[in-house]
Design a protein around this motif. Structure first.
Motif, mmCIF file in Angstrom:
data_model
loop_
_atom_site.group_PDB
_atom_site.id
_atom_site.type_symbol
_atom_site.label_atom_id
_atom_site.label_comp_id
_atom_site.label_asym_id
_atom_site.label_seq_id
_atom_site.Cartn_x
_atom_site.Cartn_y
_atom_site.Cartn_z
ATOM 1 N N VAL A 1 0.831 -1.202 0.000
ATOM 2 C CA VAL A 1 0.000 0.000 0.000
ATOM 3 C C VAL A 1 0.868 1.255 0.000
ATOM 4 O O VAL A 1 0.580 2.232 -0.697
ATOM 5 C CB VAL A 1 -0.944 -0.009 1.222
ATOM 6 N N GLU A 2 1.936 1.232 0.779
ATOM 7 C CA GLU A 2 2.805 2.408 0.881
ATOM 8 C C GLU A 2 3.415 2.760 -0.482
ATOM 9 O O GLU A 2 3.497 3.941 -0.849
ATOM 10 C CB GLU A 2 3.913 2.160 1.905
ATOM 11 N N GLN A 3 3.848 1.754 -1.224
ATOM 12 C CA GLN A 3 4.402 2.018 -2.549
ATOM 13 C C GLN A 3 3.341 2.596 -3.481
ATOM 14 O O GLN A 3 3.600 3.540 -4.231
ATOM 15 C CB GLN A 3 4.951 0.723 -3.162
ATOM 16 N N VAL A 4 2.153 2.033 -3.448
ATOM 17 C CA VAL A 4 1.085 2.491 -4.332
ATOM 18 C C VAL A 4 0.690 3.929 -4.003
ATOM 19 O O VAL A 4 0.434 4.736 -4.914
ATOM 20 C CB VAL A 4 -0.125 1.549 -4.235
ATOM 21 N N LEU A 5 0.649 4.266 -2.738
ATOM 22 C CA LEU A 5 0.308 5.637 -2.352
ATOM 23 C C LEU A 5 1.254 6.661 -2.974
ATOM 24 O O LEU A 5 0.873 7.804 -3.223
ATOM 25 C CB LEU A 5 0.317 5.779 -0.831
ATOM 26 N N GLY A 6 2.480 6.231 -3.252
ATOM 27 C CA GLY A 6 3.460 7.150 -3.811
ATOM 28 C C GLY A 6 3.203 7.536 -5.263
ATOM 29 O O GLY A 6 3.742 8.545 -5.729
ATOM 30 N N VAL A 7 2.390 6.758 -5.963
ATOM 31 C CA VAL A 7 2.180 7.036 -7.393
ATOM 32 C C VAL A 7 0.712 7.110 -7.799
ATOM 33 O O VAL A 7 0.397 7.640 -8.867
ATOM 34 C CB VAL A 7 2.890 5.975 -8.267
ATOM 35 N N TYR A 8 -0.175 6.596 -6.992
ATOM 36 C CA TYR A 8 -1.561 6.396 -7.428
ATOM 37 C C TYR A 8 -2.261 7.689 -7.838
ATOM 38 O O TYR A 8 -2.807 7.791 -8.949
ATOM 39 C CB TYR A 8 -2.362 5.693 -6.329
ATOM 40 N N GLU A 9 -2.312 8.673 -6.959
ATOM 41 C CA GLU A 9 -3.110 9.869 -7.243
ATOM 42 C C GLU A 9 -2.585 10.631 -8.453
ATOM 43 O O GLU A 9 -3.377 11.124 -9.275
ATOM 44 C CB GLU A 9 -3.167 10.759 -6.003
ATOM 45 N N GLU A 10 -1.279 10.721 -8.576
ATOM 46 C CA GLU A 10 -0.719 11.396 -9.750
ATOM 47 C C GLU A 10 -1.059 10.617 -11.025
ATOM 48 O O GLU A 10 -1.399 11.207 -12.059
ATOM 49 C CB GLU A 10 0.798 11.538 -9.612
ATOM 50 N N PHE A 11 -1.010 9.289 -10.942
ATOM 51 C CA PHE A 11 -1.275 8.469 -12.121
ATOM 52 C C PHE A 11 -2.724 8.601 -12.579
ATOM 53 O O PHE A 11 -2.993 8.842 -13.762
ATOM 54 C CB PHE A 11 -0.953 7.004 -11.828
ATOM 55 N N VAL A 12 -3.690 8.450 -11.661
ATOM 56 C CA VAL A 12 -5.087 8.523 -12.085
ATOM 57 C C VAL A 12 -5.489 9.949 -12.441
ATOM 58 O O VAL A 12 -6.432 10.158 -13.208
ATOM 59 C CB VAL A 12 -6.039 7.933 -11.020
ATOM 60 N N GLY A 13 -4.769 10.931 -11.908
ATOM 61 C CA GLY A 13 -5.011 12.302 -12.346
ATOM 62 C C GLY A 13 -4.569 12.515 -13.775
ATOM 63 O O GLY A 13 -5.207 13.245 -14.550
ATOM 64 N N LYS A 14 -3.500 11.857 -14.160
ATOM 65 C CA LYS A 14 -2.947 11.985 -15.510
ATOM 66 C C LYS A 14 -3.672 11.076 -16.500
ATOM 67 O O LYS A 14 -3.838 11.429 -17.670
ATOM 68 C CB LYS A 14 -1.460 11.631 -15.462
ATOM 69 N N TYR A 15 -4.120 9.912 -16.005
ATOM 70 C CA TYR A 15 -4.789 8.932 -16.869
ATOM 71 C C TYR A 15 -6.104 8.504 -16.203
ATOM 72 O O TYR A 15 -6.204 7.415 -15.645
ATOM 73 C CB TYR A 15 -3.895 7.707 -17.083
ATOM 74 N N PRO A 16 -7.133 9.338 -16.297
ATOM 75 C CA PRO A 16 -8.372 9.052 -15.559
ATOM 76 C C PRO A 16 -9.317 8.069 -16.245
ATOM 77 O O PRO A 16 -10.270 7.600 -15.617
ATOM 78 C CB PRO A 16 -9.031 10.433 -15.456
ATOM 79 N N THR A 17 -9.070 7.765 -17.502
ATOM 80 C CA THR A 17 -9.980 6.916 -18.263
ATOM 81 C C THR A 17 -9.206 5.912 -19.104
ATOM 82 O O THR A 17 -8.009 6.104 -19.374
ATOM 83 C CB THR A 17 -10.842 7.765 -19.214
ATOM 84 N N PRO A 18 -9.865 4.858 -19.568
ATOM 85 C CA PRO A 18 -9.194 3.940 -20.492
ATOM 86 C C PRO A 18 -8.707 4.641 -21.753
ATOM 87 O O PRO A 18 -7.630 4.327 -22.266
ATOM 88 C CB PRO A 18 -10.278 2.903 -20.809
ATOM 89 N N ALA A 19 -9.476 5.603 -22.236
ATOM 90 C CA ALA A 19 -9.074 6.327 -23.443
ATOM 91 C C ALA A 19 -7.776 7.087 -23.235
ATOM 92 O O ALA A 19 -6.939 7.166 -24.146
ATOM 93 C CB ALA A 19 -10.188 7.284 -23.864
ATOM 94 N N SER A 20 -7.581 7.640 -22.047
ATOM 95 C CA SER A 20 -6.355 8.392 -21.790
ATOM 96 C C SER A 20 -5.139 7.476 -21.774
ATOM 97 O O SER A 20 -4.036 7.902 -22.133
ATOM 98 C CB SER A 20 -6.468 9.171 -20.471
ATOM 99 N N ILE A 21 -5.324 6.232 -21.394
ATOM 100 C CA ILE A 21 -4.237 5.243 -21.461
ATOM 101 C C ILE A 21 -3.947 4.886 -22.905
ATOM 102 O O ILE A 21 -2.787 4.880 -23.346
ATOM 103 C CB ILE A 21 -4.604 3.975 -20.668
ATOM 104 N N VAL A 22 -4.991 4.593 -23.664
ATOM 105 C CA VAL A 22 -4.816 4.191 -25.070
ATOM 106 C C VAL A 22 -4.212 5.316 -25.894
ATOM 107 O O VAL A 22 -3.408 5.074 -26.811
ATOM 108 C CB VAL A 22 -6.167 3.731 -25.655
ATOM 109 N N ASP A 23 -4.562 6.557 -25.581
ATOM 110 C CA ASP A 23 -4.044 7.703 -26.322
ATOM 111 C C ASP A 23 -2.591 8.015 -25.974
ATOM 112 O O ASP A 23 -1.913 8.725 -26.721
ATOM 113 C CB ASP A 23 -4.899 8.944 -26.053
ATOM 114 N N ALA A 24 -2.121 7.522 -24.845
ATOM 115 C CA ALA A 24 -0.743 7.785 -24.420
ATOM 116 C C ALA A 24 0.192 6.724 -24.986
ATOM 117 O O ALA A 24 -0.229 5.648 -25.420
ATOM 118 C CB ALA A 24 -0.661 7.791 -22.894
ATOM 119 N N GLU A 25 1.462 7.037 -24.972
ATOM 120 C CA GLU A 25 2.475 6.050 -25.341
ATOM 121 C C GLU A 25 2.709 5.124 -24.149
ATOM 122 O O GLU A 25 2.780 5.575 -23.001
ATOM 123 C CB GLU A 25 3.783 6.747 -25.713
ATOM 124 N N SER A 26 2.823 3.833 -24.434
ATOM 125 C CA SER A 26 3.032 2.895 -23.338
ATOM 126 C C SER A 26 4.326 3.184 -22.591
ATOM 127 O O SER A 26 4.415 2.965 -21.380
ATOM 128 C CB SER A 26 3.032 1.448 -23.852
#
Length: 218
Positions: A49-74
């Motif tokens: 959990v501690e590791q996930v807390l370090g990246v989760y909010e920034e990640f879902v803020g940047k990629y909030p939807t499946p489309a935002s993942i598909v539109d980004a470079e892997s």
């Protein structure tokens, strides 16, 4: 185990969770979307959990939807997941996002069989998403949950989270109106009280019900 024993354990666990649970975890926010909950479950695979807390909010803020993942470079969102390790996680997120768009009109599915069809989603992840995102009447068993159930009810499956006996017991215990809370409570209880080593049996509110306490700590 009698029905009364099971009910008493569930009531005790949920009361403990109300006072001691990790209610501030961002993926437990009532406003978290099913996709954000799915992302959290991917992140939590083999990761603390501690590791996930370090990246989760920034990640879902940047990629909030499946489309935002598909539109980004892997490579781009893969770098954002890099601190968590488990490199196949990038492929899980990317391919599942493609499936959600192509097969489910961009919405995380709300059926167990459909969730299981998503890339990188196993029985625990599917059940957990269903319980947390859709208030599904399901239980979910991982290593921590298997340990608690085996200790409390005297099972020989403490190290076997996939054992059918564990799942059947969890499903029998899960209260139909609070399955999400039940799953969260077991996770938090296993993290702070019924730990893998040096469990806090003396401070355990379920000690009077627990066969592990009776047999191992007389």
């Amino acid at each position: 185990m009698t029905d009364d024993d099971g009910d008493e354990f569930v009531d005790t666990l949920l009361e403990w969770y109300t006072d001691n649970g990790r209610h501030d975890l961002p993926w437990r926010d009532p406003n978290a979307t099913p996709f954000e909950i799915l992302i959290a479950e991917y992140m939590l695979q083999q990761t603390s959990v501690e590791q996930v807390l370090g990246v989760y909010e920034e990640f879902v803020g940047k990629y909030p939807t499946p489309a935002s993942i598909v539109d980004a470079e892997s490579d781009e969102f893969g770098e954002d997941l890099e601190p968590l390790g488990l490199h196949k996680r990038t492929a899980y997120v990317e391919r599942a996002s493609e499936q959600i768009i192509g097969q489910y009109d961009g919405e995380v599915p709300n059926r167990l069989d459909e969730l299981l069809d998503l890339h990188g989603v196993g029985e625990y992840t599917a059940a957990s998403v269903l319980a947390h995102a859709y208030d599904g009447d399901v239980a979910a068993v991982d290593t921590n949950v298997a340990r608690i159930l085996a200790r409390v009810f005297g099972l020989e499956t403490e190290d076997e989270p996939d054992a059918r006996e564990n799942w059947e017991l969890a499903e029998r215990l899960a209260p139909s109106d609070r399955c999400g809370d039940f799953v969260h409570a077991l996770i938090d209880f296993g993290a702070s009280v019924c730990t893998a080593s040096n469990p806090n049996c003396e401070g355990c509110p379920a000690s009077g019900l627990c066969e592990y306490t009776d047999t191992e700590h007389d």
